[in-house]
Scaffold this active site. Structure first.
Site, PDB file in Angstrom:
ATOM      1  N   LYS A  90     -31.137 -16.239 -17.023  1.00 19.08           N
ATOM      2  CA  LYS A  90     -32.313 -16.382 -17.886  1.00 19.08           C
ATOM      3  C   LYS A  90     -33.141 -15.098 -17.856  1.00 19.08           C
ATOM      4  CE  LYS A  90     -36.295 -19.543 -18.451  1.00 19.08           C
ATOM      5  NZ  LYS A  90     -36.942 -20.736 -17.864  1.00 19.08           N
ATOM      6  N   SER A 170     -38.051 -24.306 -20.757  1.00 14.73           N
ATOM      7  CA  SER A 170     -37.943 -22.971 -21.327  1.00 14.73           C
ATOM      8  C   SER A 170     -36.560 -22.343 -21.143  1.00 14.73           C
ATOM      9  CB  SER A 170     -39.001 -22.055 -20.696  1.00 14.73           C
ATOM     10  OG  SER A 170     -38.765 -21.886 -19.291  1.00 14.73           O
ATOM     11  N   SER A 194     -38.297 -27.300 -17.191  1.00 10.84           N
ATOM     12  CA  SER A 194     -37.643 -26.224 -17.924  1.00 10.84           C
ATOM     13  C   SER A 194     -36.177 -26.000 -17.577  1.00 10.84           C
ATOM     14  CB  SER A 194     -38.420 -24.911 -17.743  1.00 10.84           C
ATOM     15  OG  SER A 194     -39.605 -24.951 -18.501  1.00 10.84           O
TER      16      SER A 194
END
Length: 508
Positions: A90, A170, A194
Protein backbone atom coordinates in the site's frame (compact mmCIF):
# COMPACT_ATOMS: atom_id res chain seq x y z
CA UNK A 1 -3.81 9.00 -13.04
CA UNK A 2 -0.12 9.39 -12.18
CA UNK A 3 2.11 6.34 -12.43
CA UNK A 4 5.62 6.09 -11.06
CA UNK A 5 6.81 3.26 -13.30
CA UNK A 6 5.48 1.57 -16.37
CA UNK A 7 4.84 -2.13 -16.28
CA UNK A 8 6.71 -4.31 -18.72
CA UNK A 9 3.98 -6.61 -20.03
CA UNK A 10 5.24 -10.15 -20.63
CA UNK A 11 4.70 -11.73 -24.02
CA UNK A 12 3.27 -14.89 -22.52
CA UNK A 13 2.02 -16.16 -19.18
CA UNK A 14 -1.67 -15.31 -19.27
CA UNK A 15 -2.42 -19.02 -19.38
CA UNK A 16 -0.26 -19.57 -16.31
CA UNK A 17 -2.67 -17.87 -13.88
CA UNK A 18 -4.28 -21.09 -12.67
CA UNK A 19 -0.84 -22.62 -12.19
CA UNK A 20 0.36 -19.57 -10.30
CA UNK A 21 -2.61 -19.58 -7.94
CA UNK A 22 -2.34 -23.30 -7.32
CA UNK A 23 1.37 -23.08 -6.64
CA UNK A 24 0.88 -20.42 -3.97
CA UNK A 25 -2.24 -21.77 -2.33
CA UNK A 26 -0.61 -23.74 0.46
CA UNK A 27 2.17 -22.99 2.94
CA UNK A 28 3.55 -26.43 2.19
CA UNK A 29 3.72 -25.87 -1.56
CA UNK A 30 7.14 -26.08 -3.16
CA UNK A 31 8.05 -24.21 -6.28
CA UNK A 32 11.04 -24.06 -8.59
CA UNK A 33 12.71 -20.79 -9.49
CA UNK A 34 11.16 -21.07 -12.96
CA UNK A 35 7.70 -21.44 -11.45
CA UNK A 36 8.14 -18.43 -9.20
CA UNK A 37 9.39 -16.35 -12.13
CA UNK A 38 6.41 -17.46 -14.20
CA UNK A 39 4.03 -16.51 -11.40
CA UNK A 40 5.56 -13.04 -11.20
CA UNK A 41 5.24 -12.66 -14.98
CA UNK A 42 1.61 -13.72 -14.77
CA UNK A 43 0.89 -11.12 -12.13
CA UNK A 44 2.60 -8.39 -14.16
CA UNK A 45 0.54 -9.44 -17.16
CA UNK A 46 -2.63 -9.21 -15.08
CA UNK A 47 -1.68 -5.69 -13.99
CA UNK A 48 -1.01 -4.70 -17.59
CA UNK A 49 -4.28 -6.18 -18.82
CA UNK A 50 -6.64 -5.28 -15.97
CA UNK A 51 -5.12 -2.12 -14.57
CA UNK A 52 -3.34 -0.34 -17.42
CA UNK A 53 -4.81 -1.30 -20.75
CA UNK A 54 -7.44 1.00 -22.25
CA UNK A 55 -9.09 -2.19 -23.49
CA UNK A 56 -9.50 -3.55 -19.96
CA UNK A 57 -11.51 -2.56 -16.88
CA UNK A 58 -8.79 -0.15 -15.70
CA UNK A 59 -9.11 -1.06 -12.03
CA UNK A 60 -6.56 1.57 -10.94
CA UNK A 61 -5.47 -0.75 -8.14
CA UNK A 62 -1.72 -0.62 -8.79
CA UNK A 63 0.21 2.64 -9.20
CA UNK A 64 3.74 1.26 -9.56
CA UNK A 65 5.02 -2.13 -10.65
CA UNK A 66 8.41 -3.81 -10.65
CA UNK A 67 9.42 -5.22 -14.06
CA UNK A 68 12.36 -7.01 -12.42
CA UNK A 69 10.02 -9.06 -10.23
CA UNK A 70 10.34 -12.31 -12.24
CA UNK A 71 14.12 -12.28 -11.92
CA UNK A 72 13.89 -11.43 -8.23
CA UNK A 73 11.35 -14.19 -7.68
CA UNK A 74 13.64 -16.72 -9.35
CA UNK A 75 16.59 -15.55 -7.24
CA UNK A 76 14.64 -15.66 -3.97
CA UNK A 77 13.00 -19.06 -4.49
CA UNK A 78 13.92 -21.23 -1.53
CA UNK A 79 14.87 -18.15 0.48
CA UNK A 80 12.84 -17.85 3.65
CA UNK A 81 9.17 -18.58 4.27
CA UNK A 82 7.94 -16.32 1.45
CA UNK A 83 10.01 -18.33 -1.03
CA UNK A 84 9.98 -15.83 -3.90
CA UNK A 85 6.29 -14.94 -3.61
CA UNK A 86 5.14 -11.53 -4.83
CA UNK A 87 3.63 -8.87 -2.55
CA UNK A 88 2.07 -5.50 -3.34
CA UNK A 89 2.56 -2.69 -0.81
CA UNK A 90 0.00 0.00 0.00
CA UNK A 91 1.32 3.41 -0.96
CA UNK A 92 1.44 4.81 2.54
CA UNK A 93 4.24 2.36 3.40
CA UNK A 94 7.78 3.30 2.38
CA UNK A 95 9.67 1.19 -0.14
CA UNK A 96 13.09 2.08 -1.45
CA UNK A 97 12.08 1.85 -5.12
CA UNK A 98 9.28 4.42 -5.35
CA UNK A 99 7.89 7.54 -3.70
CA UNK A 100 5.48 7.03 -0.82
CA UNK A 101 2.59 9.36 -1.39
CA UNK A 102 -0.43 8.33 0.72
CA UNK A 103 -2.25 9.13 -2.52
CA UNK A 104 -1.57 12.87 -2.24
CA UNK A 105 0.12 15.11 -4.79
CA UNK A 106 1.73 16.86 -1.81
CA UNK A 107 3.91 13.75 -1.37
CA UNK A 108 4.36 12.88 -5.06
CA UNK A 109 8.12 13.43 -4.72
CA UNK A 110 8.46 11.67 -1.34
CA UNK A 111 11.20 9.28 -2.42
CA UNK A 112 12.90 8.36 0.85
CA UNK A 113 15.07 5.56 -0.60
CA UNK A 114 14.35 3.43 2.45
CA UNK A 115 12.21 0.46 3.35
CA UNK A 116 9.77 0.49 6.23
CA UNK A 117 10.91 -2.21 8.70
CA UNK A 118 7.92 -4.37 7.76
CA UNK A 119 9.03 -4.23 4.11
CA UNK A 120 12.61 -5.05 5.08
CA UNK A 121 11.32 -8.06 7.00
CA UNK A 122 9.28 -9.12 3.99
CA UNK A 123 12.35 -9.02 1.76
CA UNK A 124 14.46 -10.86 4.36
CA UNK A 125 11.81 -13.58 4.37
CA UNK A 126 12.23 -14.11 0.64
CA UNK A 127 9.38 -11.91 -0.53
CA UNK A 128 9.38 -9.92 -3.75
CA UNK A 129 7.99 -6.38 -3.70
CA UNK A 130 5.88 -6.41 -6.86
CA UNK A 131 4.67 -2.82 -6.67
CA UNK A 132 2.58 -0.29 -4.80
CA UNK A 133 -1.18 -0.06 -4.56
CA UNK A 134 -3.59 2.83 -4.74
CA UNK A 135 -5.49 3.83 -1.62
CA UNK A 136 -8.09 6.23 -0.35
CA UNK A 137 -6.07 9.43 -0.12
CA UNK A 138 -4.46 10.00 3.27
CA UNK A 139 -5.97 6.66 4.31
CA UNK A 140 -9.48 8.15 4.20
CA UNK A 141 -8.93 10.61 7.05
CA UNK A 142 -8.99 13.89 5.08
CA UNK A 143 -12.74 14.48 4.93
CA UNK A 144 -16.04 12.94 5.90
CA UNK A 145 -17.88 12.00 3.81
CA UNK A 146 -15.37 10.91 1.19
CA UNK A 147 -15.36 8.45 -1.67
CA UNK A 148 -13.30 5.41 -0.72
CA UNK A 149 -10.77 4.24 -3.27
CA UNK A 150 -10.01 7.67 -4.74
CA UNK A 151 -6.69 9.48 -4.60
CA UNK A 152 -5.23 12.32 -6.61
CA UNK A 153 -2.23 10.09 -7.40
CA UNK A 154 -4.02 6.92 -8.47
CA UNK A 155 -7.52 7.99 -9.44
CA UNK A 156 -10.53 5.85 -8.54
CA UNK A 157 -10.02 2.17 -7.73
CA UNK A 158 -12.73 -0.09 -9.14
CA UNK A 159 -14.11 -3.30 -7.66
CA UNK A 160 -13.23 -6.34 -9.81
CA UNK A 161 -16.61 -7.92 -9.02
CA UNK A 162 -18.52 -4.90 -10.34
CA UNK A 163 -16.44 -2.03 -11.66
CA UNK A 164 -19.10 0.57 -10.91
CA UNK A 165 -19.09 -0.52 -7.25
CA UNK A 166 -16.82 0.70 -4.48
CA UNK A 167 -13.68 -1.00 -3.16
CA UNK A 168 -14.03 0.49 0.33
CA UNK A 169 -11.07 2.06 2.04
CA UNK A 170 -8.48 2.83 2.64
CA UNK A 171 -6.60 -0.28 1.46
CA UNK A 172 -8.74 -0.25 -1.66
CA UNK A 173 -6.00 -0.96 -4.18
CA UNK A 174 -4.63 -3.84 -2.11
CA UNK A 175 -8.07 -5.44 -1.90
CA UNK A 176 -8.91 -5.00 -5.57
CA UNK A 177 -5.50 -6.18 -6.74
CA UNK A 178 -5.63 -9.46 -4.83
CA UNK A 179 -9.21 -10.12 -5.91
CA UNK A 180 -8.16 -9.53 -9.52
CA UNK A 181 -5.17 -11.90 -9.33
CA UNK A 182 -2.47 -9.24 -9.57
CA UNK A 183 -0.20 -10.63 -6.83
CA UNK A 184 0.09 -13.48 -4.35
CA UNK A 185 -0.49 -11.13 -1.45
CA UNK A 186 -0.66 -7.49 -0.44
CA UNK A 187 -0.06 -5.35 2.61
CA UNK A 188 -2.79 -3.01 3.75
CA UNK A 189 -3.04 -0.72 6.75
CA UNK A 190 -5.91 -0.12 9.12
CA UNK A 191 -6.91 2.44 11.70
CA UNK A 192 -10.57 1.44 11.75
CA UNK A 193 -11.83 -0.82 8.96
CA UNK A 194 -9.27 -0.08 6.28
CA UNK A 195 -8.07 -3.67 5.89
CA UNK A 196 -11.23 -5.53 6.76
CA UNK A 197 -13.76 -3.50 4.76
CA UNK A 198 -11.89 -3.61 1.42
CA UNK A 199 -11.13 -7.28 1.97
CA UNK A 200 -14.81 -7.99 2.58
CA UNK A 201 -16.25 -6.12 -0.41
CA UNK A 202 -13.56 -7.44 -2.76
CA UNK A 203 -14.07 -11.04 -1.63
CA UNK A 204 -10.67 -11.79 -0.10
CA UNK A 205 -9.12 -12.49 3.30
CA UNK A 206 -7.92 -9.53 5.36
CA UNK A 207 -6.27 -9.62 8.77
CA UNK A 208 -5.82 -6.68 11.12
CA UNK A 209 -3.37 -7.94 13.73
CA UNK A 210 -3.02 -6.85 17.32
CA UNK A 211 -1.65 -3.30 17.35
CA UNK A 212 2.03 -3.67 18.19
CA UNK A 213 2.65 -6.95 16.37
CA UNK A 214 3.85 -5.17 13.19
CA UNK A 215 6.06 -2.08 13.07
CA UNK A 216 4.58 1.25 11.92
CA UNK A 217 7.93 3.00 11.36
CA UNK A 218 8.09 4.74 7.95
CA UNK A 219 4.35 4.28 7.45
CA UNK A 220 2.41 7.51 6.89
CA UNK A 221 0.46 7.70 10.15
CA UNK A 222 -2.98 8.55 11.39
CA UNK A 223 -2.98 7.25 14.95
CA UNK A 224 -0.31 5.61 17.07
CA UNK A 225 -3.13 4.16 19.17
CA UNK A 226 -4.86 2.29 16.35
CA UNK A 227 -2.65 2.10 13.22
CA UNK A 228 -1.34 -1.24 12.05
CA UNK A 229 -0.35 -2.96 8.83
CA UNK A 230 -1.61 -6.42 7.95
CA UNK A 231 -1.91 -9.03 5.18
CA UNK A 232 -4.53 -9.20 2.43
CA UNK A 233 -4.59 -12.50 0.55
CA UNK A 234 -6.83 -15.09 -1.07
CA UNK A 235 -6.67 -17.59 1.80
CA UNK A 236 -6.22 -17.54 5.57
CA UNK A 237 -3.14 -19.74 5.21
CA UNK A 238 -1.50 -17.19 2.93
CA UNK A 239 -2.38 -14.38 5.35
CA UNK A 240 -0.70 -16.35 8.13
CA UNK A 241 2.47 -16.83 6.07
CA UNK A 242 2.65 -13.14 5.26
CA UNK A 243 1.96 -12.07 8.84
CA UNK A 244 4.74 -14.37 10.06
CA UNK A 245 7.14 -12.58 7.74
CA UNK A 246 6.33 -8.99 8.73
CA UNK A 247 5.70 -9.34 12.48
CA UNK A 248 8.35 -8.41 15.00
CA UNK A 249 9.70 -5.78 17.38
CA UNK A 250 11.13 -2.47 16.19
CA UNK A 251 13.12 -0.24 18.58
CA UNK A 252 11.76 2.82 16.80
CA UNK A 253 8.14 1.79 17.49
CA UNK A 254 7.63 1.32 21.23
CA UNK A 255 4.23 -0.29 20.70
CA UNK A 256 6.04 -3.34 19.28
CA UNK A 257 8.10 -4.04 22.42
CA UNK A 258 6.33 -7.40 22.95
CA UNK A 259 6.15 -8.38 19.29
CA UNK A 260 9.20 -10.64 19.25
CA UNK A 261 7.80 -12.68 22.13
CA UNK A 262 4.30 -12.75 20.62
CA UNK A 263 5.14 -13.55 17.01
CA UNK A 264 5.14 -17.11 15.74
CA UNK A 265 4.89 -19.15 12.61
CA UNK A 266 1.23 -18.31 12.32
CA UNK A 267 0.71 -20.91 9.59
CA UNK A 268 1.39 -23.75 12.03
CA UNK A 269 -1.71 -25.67 13.00
CA UNK A 270 -4.02 -24.02 10.49
CA UNK A 271 -4.44 -27.11 8.33
CA UNK A 272 -5.71 -29.17 11.26
CA UNK A 273 -7.49 -26.47 13.27
CA UNK A 274 -10.94 -27.52 14.43
CA UNK A 275 -14.03 -25.69 15.61
CA UNK A 276 -15.35 -28.70 17.49
CA UNK A 277 -16.48 -27.56 20.94
CA UNK A 278 -15.35 -23.97 20.34
CA UNK A 279 -17.82 -21.48 21.80
CA UNK A 280 -18.38 -18.57 19.42
CA UNK A 281 -20.28 -15.40 20.28
CA UNK A 282 -22.55 -13.95 17.60
CA UNK A 283 -22.98 -10.17 17.95
CA UNK A 284 -26.63 -10.05 16.97
CA UNK A 285 -26.99 -6.26 16.78
CA UNK A 286 -24.07 -6.10 14.34
CA UNK A 287 -25.95 -8.19 11.77
CA UNK A 288 -27.98 -5.19 10.68
CA UNK A 289 -31.21 -5.35 8.71
CA UNK A 290 -30.10 -6.03 5.14
CA UNK A 291 -31.93 -9.25 4.18
CA UNK A 292 -29.24 -10.42 1.78
CA UNK A 293 -26.45 -10.03 4.31
CA UNK A 294 -28.56 -11.63 7.03
CA UNK A 295 -29.18 -14.67 4.83
CA UNK A 296 -25.52 -15.14 3.95
CA UNK A 297 -24.49 -14.67 7.58
CA UNK A 298 -27.05 -17.23 8.74
CA UNK A 299 -25.50 -19.75 6.37
CA UNK A 300 -22.04 -18.94 7.74
CA UNK A 301 -23.26 -19.48 11.30
CA UNK A 302 -24.85 -22.77 10.22
CA UNK A 303 -21.49 -23.80 8.76
CA UNK A 304 -19.77 -22.97 12.04
CA UNK A 305 -22.31 -25.11 13.91
CA UNK A 306 -21.92 -27.96 11.44
CA UNK A 307 -18.17 -27.84 12.10
CA UNK A 308 -18.86 -28.40 15.79
CA UNK A 309 -18.86 -24.87 17.15
CA UNK A 310 -21.24 -23.89 19.95
CA UNK A 311 -23.03 -20.67 19.00
CA UNK A 312 -23.88 -18.12 21.69
CA UNK A 313 -26.10 -15.17 20.78
CA UNK A 314 -24.87 -11.93 22.35
CA UNK A 315 -26.99 -8.78 22.52
CA UNK A 316 -24.49 -5.95 22.84
CA UNK A 317 -24.38 -2.29 21.90
CA UNK A 318 -21.26 -0.23 22.70
CA UNK A 319 -21.62 2.96 24.69
CA UNK A 320 -21.85 5.77 22.13
CA UNK A 321 -19.07 7.68 23.87
CA UNK A 322 -16.66 5.06 22.50
CA UNK A 323 -17.16 6.37 18.98
CA UNK A 324 -17.18 10.00 20.09
CA UNK A 325 -13.89 9.62 21.91
CA UNK A 326 -12.33 7.57 19.11
CA UNK A 327 -13.02 10.48 16.76
CA UNK A 328 -11.26 12.88 19.12
CA UNK A 329 -8.30 10.52 19.56
CA UNK A 330 -7.81 10.05 15.83
CA UNK A 331 -7.92 13.78 15.12
CA UNK A 332 -5.54 14.65 17.93
CA UNK A 333 -3.09 11.93 16.96
CA UNK A 334 -3.36 12.73 13.25
CA UNK A 335 -1.91 16.18 13.85
CA UNK A 336 0.70 14.97 16.33
CA UNK A 337 1.83 11.87 14.44
CA UNK A 338 1.65 13.23 10.90
CA UNK A 339 3.62 16.32 11.92
CA UNK A 340 6.29 14.05 13.37
CA UNK A 341 6.46 11.95 10.20
CA UNK A 342 6.55 14.90 7.80
CA UNK A 343 9.14 16.82 9.82
CA UNK A 344 11.74 14.07 9.37
CA UNK A 345 11.33 13.33 5.66
CA UNK A 346 14.56 13.47 3.65
CA UNK A 347 14.73 15.66 0.57
CA UNK A 348 13.42 19.11 -0.13
CA UNK A 349 10.08 20.55 -1.10
CA UNK A 350 8.07 18.29 1.20
CA UNK A 351 5.28 19.59 3.43
CA UNK A 352 6.54 19.55 7.00
CA UNK A 353 3.24 19.72 8.87
CA UNK A 354 -0.45 19.08 8.58
CA UNK A 355 -0.93 22.84 8.21
CA UNK A 356 1.31 22.83 5.13
CA UNK A 357 -0.64 19.91 3.64
CA UNK A 358 -3.87 21.84 4.15
CA UNK A 359 -2.38 24.85 2.36
CA UNK A 360 -1.08 22.66 -0.46
CA UNK A 361 -4.56 21.27 -0.98
CA UNK A 362 -6.04 24.76 -1.09
CA UNK A 363 -3.45 25.86 -3.62
CA UNK A 364 -4.18 22.79 -5.74
CA UNK A 365 -7.90 22.61 -5.13
CA UNK A 366 -8.74 21.78 -8.74
CA UNK A 367 -6.85 18.48 -8.44
CA UNK A 368 -7.11 17.72 -4.75
CA UNK A 369 -10.45 19.08 -3.56
CA UNK A 370 -12.80 18.59 -6.50
CA UNK A 371 -14.57 15.52 -5.14
CA UNK A 372 -14.41 16.11 -1.40
CA UNK A 373 -12.86 18.53 1.03
CA UNK A 374 -10.52 18.43 4.00
CA UNK A 375 -12.73 19.26 6.97
CA UNK A 376 -11.18 16.51 9.11
CA UNK A 377 -7.69 17.85 8.42
CA UNK A 378 -8.74 21.38 9.33
CA UNK A 379 -10.44 20.24 12.53
CA UNK A 380 -7.49 18.03 13.52
CA UNK A 381 -5.02 20.87 13.04
CA UNK A 382 -6.77 22.80 15.81
CA UNK A 383 -6.86 20.00 18.41
CA UNK A 384 -3.98 20.33 20.87
CA UNK A 385 -5.48 19.50 24.28
CA UNK A 386 -3.28 16.65 25.56
CA UNK A 387 -5.33 16.13 28.72
CA UNK A 388 -8.55 15.80 26.75
CA UNK A 389 -6.80 13.36 24.43
CA UNK A 390 -5.59 11.21 27.32
CA UNK A 391 -9.10 11.02 28.80
CA UNK A 392 -10.71 10.26 25.44
CA UNK A 393 -8.15 7.58 24.65
CA UNK A 394 -8.55 5.91 28.03
CA UNK A 395 -12.34 5.86 27.74
CA UNK A 396 -12.57 4.65 24.14
CA UNK A 397 -10.02 1.89 24.67
CA UNK A 398 -11.64 0.77 27.93
CA UNK A 399 -15.09 0.60 26.32
CA UNK A 400 -13.79 -1.33 23.31
CA UNK A 401 -11.37 -3.58 25.19
CA UNK A 402 -11.90 -4.16 28.90
CA UNK A 403 -15.64 -3.46 28.85
CA UNK A 404 -16.09 -4.54 25.26
CA UNK A 405 -14.34 -7.54 23.72
CA UNK A 406 -12.71 -8.75 26.95
CA UNK A 407 -15.95 -8.62 28.93
CA UNK A 408 -18.00 -10.21 26.16
CA UNK A 409 -15.55 -13.10 25.88
CA UNK A 410 -15.44 -13.64 29.64
CA UNK A 411 -19.12 -13.14 30.48
CA UNK A 412 -20.27 -15.46 27.72
CA UNK A 413 -17.42 -17.95 28.00
CA UNK A 414 -16.67 -17.71 24.28
CA UNK A 415 -13.35 -17.91 22.43
CA UNK A 416 -14.11 -15.31 19.78
CA UNK A 417 -16.79 -12.99 18.45
CA UNK A 418 -18.30 -13.06 14.97
CA UNK A 419 -20.48 -10.77 12.86
CA UNK A 420 -20.79 -9.78 9.24
CA UNK A 421 -17.85 -7.56 8.31
CA UNK A 422 -20.11 -5.14 6.46
CA UNK A 423 -22.56 -4.83 3.61
CA UNK A 424 -21.99 -5.45 -0.09
CA UNK A 425 -20.16 -2.86 -2.17
CA UNK A 426 -22.23 0.23 -2.92
CA UNK A 427 -22.35 2.13 -6.20
CA UNK A 428 -19.42 4.53 -6.31
CA UNK A 429 -20.56 8.14 -6.24
CA UNK A 430 -17.86 10.81 -6.31
CA UNK A 431 -20.46 13.53 -5.87
CA UNK A 432 -22.23 12.22 -2.76
CA UNK A 433 -19.59 9.94 -1.24
CA UNK A 434 -19.75 6.55 0.48
CA UNK A 435 -22.89 4.82 1.72
CA UNK A 436 -22.33 2.44 4.61
CA UNK A 437 -25.15 0.29 5.98
CA UNK A 438 -24.24 0.20 9.67
CA UNK A 439 -23.39 -3.51 9.57
CA UNK A 440 -20.51 -5.04 11.56
CA UNK A 441 -18.62 -4.48 14.78
CA UNK A 442 -15.05 -4.00 13.60
CA UNK A 443 -14.62 -0.73 15.48
CA UNK A 444 -14.43 -2.72 18.71
CA UNK A 445 -11.26 -4.50 17.54
CA UNK A 446 -9.87 -1.36 15.90
CA UNK A 447 -10.20 0.84 18.98
CA UNK A 448 -9.07 -1.86 21.41
CA UNK A 449 -6.16 -2.77 19.12
CA UNK A 450 -7.21 -6.44 19.03
CA UNK A 451 -7.03 -8.93 16.13
CA UNK A 452 -9.76 -8.93 13.50
CA UNK A 453 -9.98 -11.37 10.59
CA UNK A 454 -12.43 -11.22 7.71
CA UNK A 455 -13.01 -14.30 5.54
CA UNK A 456 -15.29 -14.43 2.47
CA UNK A 457 -18.65 -15.97 3.44
CA UNK A 458 -20.64 -15.61 0.21
CA UNK A 459 -22.28 -12.92 -1.87
CA UNK A 460 -25.36 -10.76 -2.21
CA UNK A 461 -26.36 -10.51 -5.88
CA UNK A 462 -22.81 -11.31 -6.93
CA UNK A 463 -21.24 -8.84 -4.49
CA UNK A 464 -18.94 -10.40 -1.86
CA UNK A 465 -19.46 -10.08 1.87
CA UNK A 466 -17.14 -11.23 4.65
CA UNK A 467 -17.38 -12.93 8.03
CA UNK A 468 -15.57 -11.11 10.86
CA UNK A 469 -13.80 -13.00 13.61
CA UNK A 470 -12.41 -11.03 16.56
CA UNK A 471 -10.45 -12.16 19.58
CA UNK A 472 -8.56 -10.88 22.60
CA UNK A 473 -5.26 -9.03 22.48
CA UNK A 474 -2.37 -11.17 21.16
CA UNK A 475 -4.77 -13.98 20.20
CA UNK A 476 -3.83 -13.53 16.54
CA UNK A 477 -2.90 -17.16 16.01
CA UNK A 478 -6.11 -18.44 17.56
CA UNK A 479 -8.22 -16.16 15.35
CA UNK A 480 -6.34 -17.28 12.24
CA UNK A 481 -6.86 -20.94 13.17
CA UNK A 482 -10.59 -20.36 13.57
CA UNK A 483 -10.69 -18.61 10.21
CA UNK A 484 -8.91 -21.50 8.50
CA UNK A 485 -11.31 -23.97 10.07
CA UNK A 486 -14.27 -21.90 8.87
CA UNK A 487 -12.82 -21.80 5.35
CA UNK A 488 -12.87 -25.60 5.24
CA UNK A 489 -16.42 -25.72 6.63
CA UNK A 490 -17.82 -23.00 4.37
CA UNK A 491 -20.57 -24.22 2.04
CA UNK A 492 -21.26 -20.95 0.21
CA UNK A 493 -20.20 -20.63 -3.40
CA UNK A 494 -17.90 -17.63 -3.63
CA UNK A 495 -18.28 -15.19 -6.52
CA UNK A 496 -15.52 -14.70 -9.06
CA UNK A 497 -14.57 -11.26 -10.41
CA UNK A 498 -16.29 -10.47 -13.69
CA UNK A 499 -14.74 -7.07 -14.42
CA UNK A 500 -18.03 -5.61 -15.64
CA UNK A 501 -20.48 -3.05 -14.36
CA UNK A 502 -22.99 -4.60 -11.98
CA UNK A 503 -25.93 -3.91 -14.29
CA UNK A 504 -24.17 -5.60 -17.19
CA UNK A 505 -23.91 -8.78 -15.15
CA UNK A 506 -27.42 -8.80 -13.75
CA UNK A 507 -29.58 -7.30 -16.48
CA UNK A 508 -31.10 -10.66 -17.41
Amino acid sequence: MLRFASVVAPQSCLLLLATALAATASPASAASSAQRAAEAETYLAAIARLDDSDKGPQLNAVIAANPAAPAEAARLTGSGPLDGRTVLIKDNIETREWPTTAGSLALAANRTNRDAPLVARLRDAGGVVLGKTNLSEWANIRHSPSTSGWSAIGGLTRNPHAIDRNTCGSSSGSGAAIAAGMAWGAIGTETDGSITCPASVNGIVGFKPTVGLVSRTHVVPISASQDTAGPMTRTVADAAILLSAIAGSDPADTATAEADTRKADFSQGLATASLAGVRIGVLTRAIGNHPGVSKVFAQAVADLKAAGAEIVAIDFQPDSSMYRDESFVLRYELRRDLNAYLSTLPGTGMPRSLSEVIEFNRANADKELRWFGQDTFIAADKITDADAHAKARANSQKLAGELGIDKLLADNNVALLVAPTGGPAWSTDLVSGDRFLGIGAGSLAAIAGYPHLTVPMGAVEGLPVGLSMMGAKWQDHAVLKAGAAYERARTAVLPQPRFKRWGEQHSK
